[in-house]
Design a protein around this motif. Structure first.
Motif, PDB file in Angstrom:
ATOM      1  N   VAL A  66       1.092 -11.672  10.713  1.00 18.58           N
ATOM      2  CA  VAL A  66       1.066 -10.853   9.588  1.00 18.58           C
ATOM      3  C   VAL A  66       2.268  -9.601   9.999  1.00 18.58           C
ATOM      4  N   MET A  67       2.988  -9.617   9.402  1.00 19.33           N
ATOM      5  CA  MET A  67       4.509  -8.578   9.593  1.00 19.33           C
ATOM      6  C   MET A  67       3.983  -7.257   8.554  1.00 19.33           C
ATOM      7  N   GLN A  68       4.705  -6.279   9.463  1.00 17.72           N
ATOM      8  CA  GLN A  68       4.441  -4.912   8.694  1.00 17.72           C
ATOM      9  C   GLN A  68       5.779  -4.345   8.527  1.00 17.72           C
ATOM     10  N   VAL A  69       5.838  -3.457   7.415  1.00 18.22           N
ATOM     11  CA  VAL A  69       6.782  -2.445   7.092  1.00 18.22           C
ATOM     12  C   VAL A  69       6.377  -1.204   6.728  1.00 18.22           C
ATOM     13  N   THR A  70       6.711  -0.072   7.212  1.00 17.71           N
ATOM     14  CA  THR A  70       6.331   1.241   6.771  1.00 17.71           C
ATOM     15  C   THR A  70       7.609   1.994   6.785  1.00 17.71           C
ATOM     16  N   TYR A  71       7.288   3.327   5.811  1.00 20.35           N
ATOM     17  CA  TYR A  71       8.138   4.330   5.624  1.00 20.35           C
ATOM     18  C   TYR A  71       7.894   5.552   6.158  1.00 20.35           C
ATOM     19  N   ALA A  72       8.910   6.245   7.035  1.00 18.82           N
ATOM     20  CA  ALA A  72       8.488   7.663   7.745  1.00 18.82           C
ATOM     21  C   ALA A  72       8.360   8.700   6.838  1.00 18.82           C
ATOM     22  N   PHE A  73       7.195   9.152   6.786  1.00 18.72           N
ATOM     23  CA  PHE A  73       6.403  10.142   5.828  1.00 18.72           C
ATOM     24  C   PHE A  73       5.887  11.096   6.731  1.00 18.72           C
ATOM     25  N   SER A  74       6.199  11.914   7.316  1.00 17.15           N
ATOM     26  CA  SER A  74       5.761  12.869   8.350  1.00 17.15           C
ATOM     27  C   SER A  74       5.001  14.263   7.907  1.00 17.15           C
ATOM     28  N   PRO A  75       3.706  14.646   8.361  1.00 19.37           N
ATOM     29  CA  PRO A  75       3.108  15.578   7.800  1.00 19.37           C
ATOM     30  C   PRO A  75       3.881  16.642   8.358  1.00 19.37           C
ATOM     31  N   ALA A  76       4.854  16.709   9.198  1.00 17.83           N
ATOM     32  CA  ALA A  76       5.739  17.868   9.661  1.00 17.83           C
ATOM     33  C   ALA A  76       6.730  18.260   8.453  1.00 17.83           C
ATOM     34  N   MET A  77       6.786  17.345   7.635  1.00 17.61           N
ATOM     35  CA  MET A  77       7.945  17.683   6.527  1.00 17.61           C
ATOM     36  C   MET A  77       7.449  19.139   5.744  1.00 17.61           C
ATOM     37  N   VAL A  78       5.915  19.469   5.691  1.00 17.21           N
ATOM     38  CA  VAL A  78       5.572  20.419   5.243  1.00 17.21           C
ATOM     39  C   VAL A  78       6.282  22.124   5.940  1.00 17.21           C
ATOM     40  N   ARG A  79       6.726  21.808   7.093  1.00 20.89           N
ATOM     41  CA  ARG A  79       7.248  22.964   7.809  1.00 20.89           C
ATOM     42  C   ARG A  79       8.557  23.247   6.956  1.00 20.89           C
ATOM     43  N   ASP A  80       9.087  22.202   6.365  1.00 22.52           N
ATOM     44  CA  ASP A  80      10.358  22.661   5.561  1.00 22.52           C
ATOM     45  C   ASP A  80       9.994  23.436   4.321  1.00 22.52           C
ATOM     46  N   THR A 131       0.951  -1.071   0.102  1.00 23.78           N
ATOM     47  CA  THR A 131       0.064   0.040  -0.049  1.00 23.78           C
ATOM     48  C   THR A 131       0.887   1.364  -0.101  1.00 23.78           C
ATOM     49  N   HIS A 132       0.364   2.280  -0.270  1.00 22.16           N
ATOM     50  CA  HIS A 132       1.147   3.589  -0.490  1.00 22.16           C
ATOM     51  C   HIS A 132       0.717   4.532   0.870  1.00 22.16           C
ATOM     52  N   ASP A 133       0.064   4.191   1.706  1.00 16.74           N
ATOM     53  CA  ASP A 133      -0.392   4.926   2.870  1.00 16.74           C
ATOM     54  C   ASP A 133      -0.516   4.031   4.214  1.00 16.74           C
ATOM     55  N   ASP A 134      -0.386   4.753   5.396  1.00 15.76           N
ATOM     56  CA  ASP A 134      -0.801   3.911   6.702  1.00 15.76           C
ATOM     57  C   ASP A 134      -2.238   3.759   6.791  1.00 15.76           C
ATOM     58  N   GLU A 135      -3.097   4.765   6.142  1.00 14.72           N
ATOM     59  CA  GLU A 135      -4.518   4.894   6.617  1.00 14.72           C
ATOM     60  C   GLU A 135      -4.893   3.757   5.762  1.00 14.72           C
ATOM     61  N   VAL A 136      -4.445   3.636   4.460  1.00 15.10           N
ATOM     62  CA  VAL A 136      -4.759   2.562   3.716  1.00 15.10           C
ATOM     63  C   VAL A 136      -4.487   0.975   4.262  1.00 15.10           C
ATOM     64  N   VAL A 137      -3.461   0.914   4.893  1.00 10.07           N
ATOM     65  CA  VAL A 137      -3.151  -0.474   5.644  1.00 10.07           C
ATOM     66  C   VAL A 137      -4.125  -0.660   6.564  1.00 10.07           C
ATOM     67  N   LEU A 138      -4.545   0.194   7.271  1.00  8.52           N
ATOM     68  CA  LEU A 138      -5.457   0.037   8.480  1.00  8.52           C
ATOM     69  C   LEU A 138      -6.836  -0.540   7.896  1.00  8.52           C
ATOM     70  N   GLY A 139      -7.168   0.014   6.660  1.00  6.07           N
ATOM     71  CA  GLY A 139      -8.344  -0.431   6.068  1.00  6.07           C
ATOM     72  C   GLY A 139      -8.111  -2.188   5.216  1.00  6.07           C
ATOM     73  N   VAL A 140      -7.138  -2.076   4.991  1.00  4.61           N
ATOM     74  CA  VAL A 140      -6.796  -3.679   4.378  1.00  4.61           C
ATOM     75  C   VAL A 140      -6.778  -4.656   5.706  1.00  4.61           C
ATOM     76  N   LEU A 141      -6.123  -4.265   6.659  1.00  2.00           N
ATOM     77  CA  LEU A 141      -6.096  -5.079   8.055  1.00  2.00           C
ATOM     78  C   LEU A 141      -7.402  -5.081   8.455  1.00  2.00           C
ATOM     79  N   ASP A 142      -8.443  -4.628   8.375  1.00  2.00           N
ATOM     80  CA  ASP A 142      -9.788  -4.466   9.000  1.00  2.00           C
ATOM     81  C   ASP A 142     -10.563  -5.505   7.864  1.00  2.00           C
ATOM     82  N   ALA A 143     -10.185  -5.590   6.768  1.00  2.00           N
ATOM     83  CA  ALA A 143     -10.820  -6.532   5.658  1.00  2.00           C
ATOM     84  C   ALA A 143     -10.482  -7.865   5.881  1.00  2.00           C
ATOM     85  N   ILE A 144      -9.138  -8.027   6.463  1.00  2.00           N
ATOM     86  CA  ILE A 144      -8.364  -9.097   6.797  1.00  2.00           C
ATOM     87  C   ILE A 144      -8.941 -10.015   7.942  1.00  2.00           C
ATOM     88  N   GLU A 145      -9.140  -9.013   8.932  1.00  3.63           N
ATOM     89  CA  GLU A 145      -9.879  -9.270  10.237  1.00  3.63           C
ATOM     90  C   GLU A 145     -11.187  -9.638   9.945  1.00  3.63           C
TER      91      GLU A 145
END
Length: 343
Positions: free
Chosen positions: A279-293, A231-245
């Motif tokens: 089910v193992m997981q991996v994610t990539y730190a992509f913080s909304p605080a980046m917009v501060r830069d 998936t391309h986003d952590d929010e989407v991950v939770l939806g996928v996990l909901d469906a698996i559950e």
């Protein structure tokens, strides 16, 4: 008497000139501080909502510190964003930081900014075949590449035996998913087989519905052959996990890995419980605080501190079950949760 009167007039004139000079100095200071326009999509929650909160906090801090006028604008769709950009041009702002809804739909207004000689910094979603003053974003291509490499290592033994079937859940049709997908395909083993792709609009509920539909409509053989979800986003991950559950069909699920982007607390908290379910997981730190830069870079341009050009990439950090606890002490994570977020 006339002499005294003349002296009084001269003194009054001098005082008036001094007062004007002082006023002129203040005006010069205000003029030097300048005006920055920050233009973003709007949202009340999720990654974008958090980004808006951080952008506002940075804008307020810059205004308080420098006296700069920061015009902070959000919009619901591209046509409204175009109108906002055109108004900022008319107002004669000194720099614009733009987070486009969709690059192609704001291209004309963005070009008007450049034609007006106003520095333009594009954040996050790029405008294809367009050259602004500078572009600043998370390193989406590298995120895709790192995900592909992670899948290769995770399924090393399976790949020796043949294909590994996965699903891909994208965000939308902007440049961000395009870059993450292309990065993934450039490094993923040829035996990693993307069975189907979905566009989720970055929404948990939509991802859950799509995953549930795929699980219920696919053959038992295909469902049992599915090994991972990219998936391309952590929010989407939770939806996928909901469906698996929620799955209660005839197939025996054998999903071993789900990947995301964000490294949010909500997701990190699920790592251990889902690992217990296999089910193992991996994610990539992509913080909304980046917009501060991006906001800070725009302010530096207004103040004459920076002359940025080209593409500026913000590096990421890979977070999986082995380091998720340590990552909570990382500056990326700490800064993200340093202010109150939208509920």
């Amino acid at each position: 008497m006339k002499k005294v009167f003349a002296i009084v007039l001269v003194m009054a004139l001098i005082l008036s000139m001094v007062a004007c000079g002082a006023g002129g100095g203040s005006a010069d200071k205000e003029e030097k501080a300048g005006t920055l326009g920050v233009v973003m999509p709007n949202a009340t929650h999720g990654f974008l909502g958090e980004s808006i909160a951080h952008a506002k906090a940075e804008a307020e801090a810059i205004a308080a510190e420098t006296g700069m006028d920061v015009k902070f604008l959000t919009s619901a769709e591209s046509s409204e964003q175009n109108n906002q950009i055109d108004q900022l041009i008319a107002d004669g702002v000194d720099c614009i930081v733009l987070w486009p809804h969709n690059g192609d739909e704001v291209r004309s207004s963005a070009q008007n900014v450049m034609d007006a000689g106003i520095p333009l910094i594009i954040y996050d979603r790029l405008i294809n075949d367009f050259k602004p003053t500078a572009e600043l974003m998370g390193d989406n291509v590298t995120i895709g590449e790192m995900t592909g490499e992670y899948f290769n290592k995770f399924f090393a033994e399976d790949l020796k035996a043949g294909k590994v079937n996965i699903l891909e859940f994208k965000g939308d049709n902007s440049t961000v998913p395009e870059q993450r997908s292309s990065g993934f395909k450039s490094t993923a083993d040829p035996n990693i087989n993307i069975v189907q792709q979905f566009s989720t609009d970055w929404q948990r509920a939509k991802a859950m519905e799509q995953m549930e539909t795929w699980l219920s409509s696919s053959s038992k053989e295909d469902v049992e052959a599915l090994k991972a979800v990219f998936t391309h986003d952590d929010e989407v991950v939770l939806g996928v996990l909901d469906a698996i559950e929620n799955y209660d069909g005839p197939a025996k699920l054998d999903i071993k890995l789900v990947s995301g982007v964000g490294a949010r607390k909500e997701n990190l908290d699920t790592f251990a419980p889902w690992a217990d379910k296999g089910v193992m997981q991996v994610t990539y730190a992509f913080s909304p605080a980046m917009v501060r830069d991006a906001v800070e870079l725009g302010a530096d341009v207004v103040l004459g501190k920076e002359k940025p050009s080209g593409l500026i990439l913000i590096p990421t950090v890979e977070v999986d079950n082995s380091n998720e606890k340590d990552f909570r002490n990382n500056d990326i994570y700490v800064t993200r949760y340093s202010i109150e977020m939208p509920k």
